[in-house]
Structures are given as C-alpha cells and as structure tokens.
Write an enzyme that holds these catalytic residues in place. Structure first.
Site, PDB file in Angstrom:
ATOM      1  N   GLU A  83       0.846  -1.193   0.000  1.00 34.10           N
ATOM      2  CA  GLU A  83       0.000   0.000   0.000  1.00 34.10           C
ATOM      3  C   GLU A  83       0.882   1.244   0.000  1.00 34.10           C
ATOM      4  O   GLU A  83       0.379   2.349   0.175  1.00 34.10           O
ATOM      5  CB  GLU A  83      -0.970  -0.005   1.176  1.00 34.10           C
ATOM      6  N   CYS A 115      -3.583  -2.808   4.419  1.00 37.14           N
ATOM      7  CA  CYS A 115      -2.729  -3.834   5.031  1.00 37.14           C
ATOM      8  C   CYS A 115      -3.210  -5.253   4.743  1.00 37.14           C
ATOM      9  O   CYS A 115      -2.543  -6.218   5.097  1.00 37.14           O
ATOM     10  CB  CYS A 115      -2.639  -3.608   6.541  1.00 37.14           C
ATOM     11  N   HIS A 237      -3.114  -8.675  12.428  1.00 36.81           N
ATOM     12  CA  HIS A 237      -2.449  -7.498  11.855  1.00 36.81           C
ATOM     13  C   HIS A 237      -2.115  -6.557  13.013  1.00 36.81           C
ATOM     14  O   HIS A 237      -2.952  -6.299  13.877  1.00 36.81           O
ATOM     15  CB  HIS A 237      -3.385  -6.809  10.858  1.00 36.81           C
TER      16      HIS A 237
HETATM   17  N1  COA Z   1       1.755   5.093  30.110  1.00 34.77           N
HETATM   18  C1  COA Z   1       1.048   4.030  29.665  1.00 34.77           C
HETATM   19  N2  COA Z   1       0.050   4.128  28.730  1.00 34.77           N
HETATM   20  C2  COA Z   1      -0.241   5.357  28.258  1.00 34.77           C
HETATM   21  C3  COA Z   1       0.436   6.505  28.699  1.00 34.77           C
HETATM   22  C4  COA Z   1       1.484   6.345  29.663  1.00 34.77           C
HETATM   23  N3  COA Z   1       2.186   7.392  30.116  1.00 34.77           N
HETATM   24  N4  COA Z   1      -0.079   7.569  28.045  1.00 34.77           N
HETATM   25  C5  COA Z   1      -1.055   7.088  27.217  1.00 34.77           C
HETATM   26  N5  COA Z   1      -1.151   5.756  27.358  1.00 34.77           N
HETATM   27  C6  COA Z   1      -2.046   4.834  26.624  1.00 34.77           C
HETATM   28  C7  COA Z   1      -3.451   5.350  26.455  1.00 34.77           C
HETATM   29  O1  COA Z   1      -4.244   5.113  27.605  1.00 34.77           O
HETATM   30  C8  COA Z   1      -3.904   4.552  25.253  1.00 34.77           C
HETATM   31  O2  COA Z   1      -4.230   3.258  25.647  1.00 34.77           O
HETATM   32  P1  COA Z   1      -5.702   2.658  25.332  1.00 34.77           P
HETATM   33  O3  COA Z   1      -5.866   2.736  23.832  1.00 34.77           O
HETATM   34  O4  COA Z   1      -5.611   1.242  25.819  1.00 34.77           O
HETATM   35  O5  COA Z   1      -6.674   3.505  26.040  1.00 34.77           O
HETATM   36  C9  COA Z   1      -2.634   4.442  24.416  1.00 34.77           C
HETATM   37  O6  COA Z   1      -1.554   4.735  25.306  1.00 34.77           O
HETATM   38  C10 COA Z   1      -2.573   5.410  23.238  1.00 34.77           C
HETATM   39  O7  COA Z   1      -2.898   6.677  23.743  1.00 34.77           O
HETATM   40  P2  COA Z   1      -3.757   7.685  22.849  1.00 34.77           P
HETATM   41  O8  COA Z   1      -3.988   8.921  23.631  1.00 34.77           O
HETATM   42  O9  COA Z   1      -4.962   6.995  22.295  1.00 34.77           O
HETATM   43  O10 COA Z   1      -2.694   7.946  21.679  1.00 34.77           O
HETATM   44  P3  COA Z   1      -2.780   8.754  20.345  1.00 34.77           P
HETATM   45  O11 COA Z   1      -3.886   9.727  20.309  1.00 34.77           O
HETATM   46  O12 COA Z   1      -1.407   9.256  20.096  1.00 34.77           O
HETATM   47  O13 COA Z   1      -3.154   7.633  19.251  1.00 34.77           O
HETATM   48  C11 COA Z   1      -2.858   5.745  17.842  1.00 34.77           C
HETATM   49  C12 COA Z   1      -2.564   6.360  19.222  1.00 34.77           C
HETATM   50  C13 COA Z   1      -2.362   4.321  17.848  1.00 34.77           C
HETATM   51  C14 COA Z   1      -4.361   5.759  17.588  1.00 34.77           C
HETATM   52  C15 COA Z   1      -2.112   6.590  16.779  1.00 34.77           C
HETATM   53  O14 COA Z   1      -0.737   6.402  16.941  1.00 34.77           O
HETATM   54  C16 COA Z   1      -2.479   6.203  15.362  1.00 34.77           C
HETATM   55  O15 COA Z   1      -3.436   6.717  14.793  1.00 34.77           O
HETATM   56  N6  COA Z   1      -1.673   5.329  14.740  1.00 34.77           N
HETATM   57  C17 COA Z   1      -1.955   4.789  13.392  1.00 34.77           C
HETATM   58  C18 COA Z   1      -2.835   3.575  13.514  1.00 34.77           C
HETATM   59  C19 COA Z   1      -3.024   2.961  12.162  1.00 34.77           C
HETATM   60  O16 COA Z   1      -2.113   2.903  11.382  1.00 34.77           O
HETATM   61  N7  COA Z   1      -4.232   2.543  11.848  1.00 34.77           N
HETATM   62  C20 COA Z   1      -4.500   2.024  10.516  1.00 34.77           C
HETATM   63  C21 COA Z   1      -4.254   0.596  10.372  1.00 34.77           C
HETATM   64  S1  COA Z   1      -5.161  -0.440  11.434  1.00 34.77           S
END
Ligand code: COA
Length: 391
Positions: A83, A115, A237
C-alpha cells in the site's frame, strides 16, 4: 468442496531496513512519556529506510533467500502486495523479478487493499497452486509506513517486507479452506495519490478494526471454521502491537468469554516480538507476526494457528493454518534476528532528515546517497525512471 491437496506456506523470509529509531528518541523530542509508547501502544522502535531503500529493495531482500534455497523453476507467478506503491502503473514486483533474475516465463502483478493485500495474494496463490500443484507462487508483502512528522501516527511507523513461497505439501504452514471475510466502506486510513504520507483517523481505525474482527469471525463460523479454543496462537495485523491485544480481547468478549489476561498473553505474546521493534509494516505485519511465532514458540507441530488480516478502508479475513510437523528445520530464525540486530540506530535529527527526503519531480538525473549496506539499492531516479542496482 474441500480438497485433499495440502497447500500453504512452504518458506518464509523477511527483511527490514538499514536504520532504526528507538521510541526513546521520539519521546525525548516531543516530550511524550515513554510509557505511552512502550506500554500504551506497545512499540519500542521503528525501522527507517535509508535514502536508497524502498519497497522494491526490501522485497528483493526478503525474497532472495527463498529463490536461493528453492530455485525459481516452479515459480511462474509473483504477487507483490503493497500500500506504499511507487508507481501507478508498473508493478513493483517487476523490478524484483529483474533483481532476482527470475525467468521471463513468469506473470507478475501488484495487489492493493491497505494492510490486507498480502492475504488476498496468499489466497489467490493458493488458488493457482490448486490449479497446477507443480507450480509455486512467490508472494511478497512490502511496505514503508509513513505518517506526517509530529502527528499521532508518527509513533506507529515502520518498514519491512515478508516473502512467502506458496506451494503444495508446504514445509511450514498448511492454510485451511474456510475463511471468514468482511468488507465495510470506512475512512479510517487512506493515502490519496498526491500524498506521500498516509492520513489516519486513529480512533476510527481501532473501531473499524474491532468491527472487522466480529464480522470475519461471524462469517468464519458460518463457513464451518474451527472453535476458538482450538487455536494455539492468533496472528493479528499489528499496526501497533497493543492493537492485537485489543482485537483479541474483543474477539473473546464478543464470544461470551470474560477477559482472561493470562489466556490473552498465551495466545498473542510470541507473535509480537518482531513487530514491536520493526513498527507497522502494513501488508507484511500479520506475516511478521507469524514469523515471530514460529521463531519463538516451542514446537507447534500439528497445532492450529489463527490469522486475522485487517486492511483499513476496510477489508478483513479470518482464516486458519496448521503448522506442519518438522517445520522447525526450515525456519530462518538466525537470519531474522540478524535482519533486526544489524540496523544502525539513528538519532532524531537524522531520522527527521530522512523522513523529509523526497525525489524531485523534474525528470532530471538524481542519484541517491549510498547508505544501505544491503544487497539491493535504489541508485537513482533518472528521467522519471527508478534505477536499481545489486551488489
Ligand atoms: N503510560 C502508559 N500508557 C499510556 C500513557 C502512559 N504514560 N499515556 C497514554 N497511554 C495509553 C493510552 O491510555 C492509550 O491506551 P488505550 O488505547 O488502551 O486507552 C494508548 O496509550 C494510546 O494513547 P492515545 O492517547 O490513544 O494515543 P494517540 O492519540 O497518540 O493515538 C494511535 C494512538 C495508535 C491511535 C495513533 O498512533 C495512530 O493513529 N496510529 C496509526 C494507527 C493505524 O495505522 N491505523 C491504521 C491501520 S489499522
């Protein structure tokens, strides 16, 4: 109608990049608590391509060991799933075909559905082998996952290629016939033709993924698939490794099981070892999970393994494989460890400079800096043509 012919993954090899960025460096740059990366999303480092690496060089590096071991005589089809395509017309697999010196009597094509593409490639390959069991199909899943700098997706970048040799009487994993499939038109992740970096709605992608888990499982059951407790492990995945945990808890809960963290860990833990240090490799990710499982588990001979392949947009498939007795003699565990350990650690400034690189679009002669120590490199972009070389 079920067929008696066993078809599946005869050999598997992966390759990753020259460079690696530890999440500690990203966290130090943007002030994020490292716990969010290490525990929250389950990522410790991400593979970063050198200036002269791309999906073609990674794909060739992954596939070369398969051709070296088995030859190319039986390979009449190469399916390249990606992709992060480099051309709107020409299949990246044609460059790989040339770099590997495959015979001209080969069909080569590129497949895309986020993916999920490599799973479509695997299923199509199985169909071709059923048509002529003497043939083998080379499936290559190769991707560079790139999001905008300082965006939430940045921490979930990565890059790798997995090559699968698909054939009759496979040495590693027999793929079983029932599949649960699911498609829903959602905008959780996409990359318009004019953008290098993907766009992602992270929370939407988690929700859409979980819906696909339910949808594929429902269809898998209706197609006469196995029971949940028959599986020794589940390869999901992994856009980030914590997603596999979310997905598996959801699968268990939606089947009436309370969350049992010991069971979840037992089902998943060995599938995440490579993805947690490589990052998201998109089409390759679920098969990097399989490589991790086979390389790290005690003997799985005769055991059933589940696969959940999800591609945003979205298409997903749940299917099963049976691990073939004697498979351990055919693994490439040492080479896989070396592919990960050989990466040179970048500091944040070098990573950022590599991330910002893009080719001029003027059709001129643009050599690439010689950075990779790998066998295949993208030497230049000349007259709008990508020029590859082999060492
Ligand atoms: N210690 C431990 N955990 C922590 C933390 C800390 N200090 N701070 C945050 N977290 C946890 C949050 O609670 C959350 O866990 P949960 O999802 O179980 O609630 C996790 O870390 C991620 O935090 P979040 O605030 O949701 O992160 P974000 O807004 O940066 O987004 C993703 C994370 C993964 C959604 C983002 O990186 C993303 O969009 N990635 C791309 C995903 C992708 O490619 N999708 C398409 C294919 S499937």
């Amino acid at each position: 109608m079920a067929s008696a012919l066993a078809v599946g993954i005869h050999d598997l090899s992966f390759a990753t990049t020259e460079f690696v960025l530890p999440h500690t460096a990203l966290a130090a740059h943007n002030g994020t608590d490292i716990g969010k990366y290490h525990l929250g999303i389950g990522q410790r480092s991400m593979s970063v391509p050198a200036a002269d690496e791309d999906i073609v060089t990674l794909g060739a590096a992954a596939a070369a060991p398969l051709i070296a071991r088995h030859g190319s005589d039986a390979v009449r089809t190469v399916v390249f799933a990606t992709e992060s395509s480099i051309d709107q017309a020409k299949a990246a697999g044609v460059y790989v075909h040339s770099l590997l010196g495959l015979p001209s009597a080969t069909r080569v094509v590129e497949l895309k559905q986020a993916c999920y593409g490599a799973t479509a490639a695997l299923q199509f390959a199985i169909g071709l082998v059923h048509r002529d069991p003497a043939q083998r199909v080379l499936v290559i899943a190769s991707d560079v996952s790139k999001y905008d700098l300082d965006s939430p997706g940045e921490a979930t970048q990565g890059a790798a290629a997995v090559a699968l040799l698909v054939g009759a009487d496979p040495a590693l994993v027999r793929i079983e016939e029932p599949s649960g499939v699911f498609t829903a038109d959602v905008m959780d992740f996409w990359r318009p033709n004019y953008r290098e970096a993907a766009l992602v709605d992270g929370q939407e992608s988690i929700t859409a993924y979980l819906q696909a888990v339910e949808g594929t499982w429902k269809d898998y059951v209706e197609q006469g698939g196995r029971k949940l407790d028959e599986f020794a492990a589940f390869c999901y995945h992994q856009p980030f490794t914590k997603m596999a945990y979310k997905a598996h808890r959801h699968l268990l809960n939606s089947n009436g099981h309370d969350t049992d963290e010991a069971r979840v860990a037992r089902d998943l833990a060995l599938t995440t070892a490579y993805n947690t240090v490589v990052g998201n490799s998109y089409t390759a990710s679920v098969y990097l999970g399989l490589a991790s499982l086979l390389d790290h588990a005690d003997d799985l001979s005769g055991r059933a393994v589940a696969f959940l392949s999800y591609g945003s947009g979205s298409v997903a498939e749940f299917f099963a494989g049976t691990v073939v007795p004697g498979y351990r003699a055919h693994l490439r565990t040492q080479e896989h460890r070396e592919a990960i350990d050989r990466r040179e650690t970048l500091d944040y400034a070098r990573y950022r400079a590599l991330h910002r690189r893009s080719f001029p679009t003027d059709g001129g002669d643009h050599p690439t800096p010689a950075q990779t120590t790998g066998r295949y490199r993208l030497a230049a972009l000349r007259g709008h043509k990508r020029i590859y070389e082999t060492r």
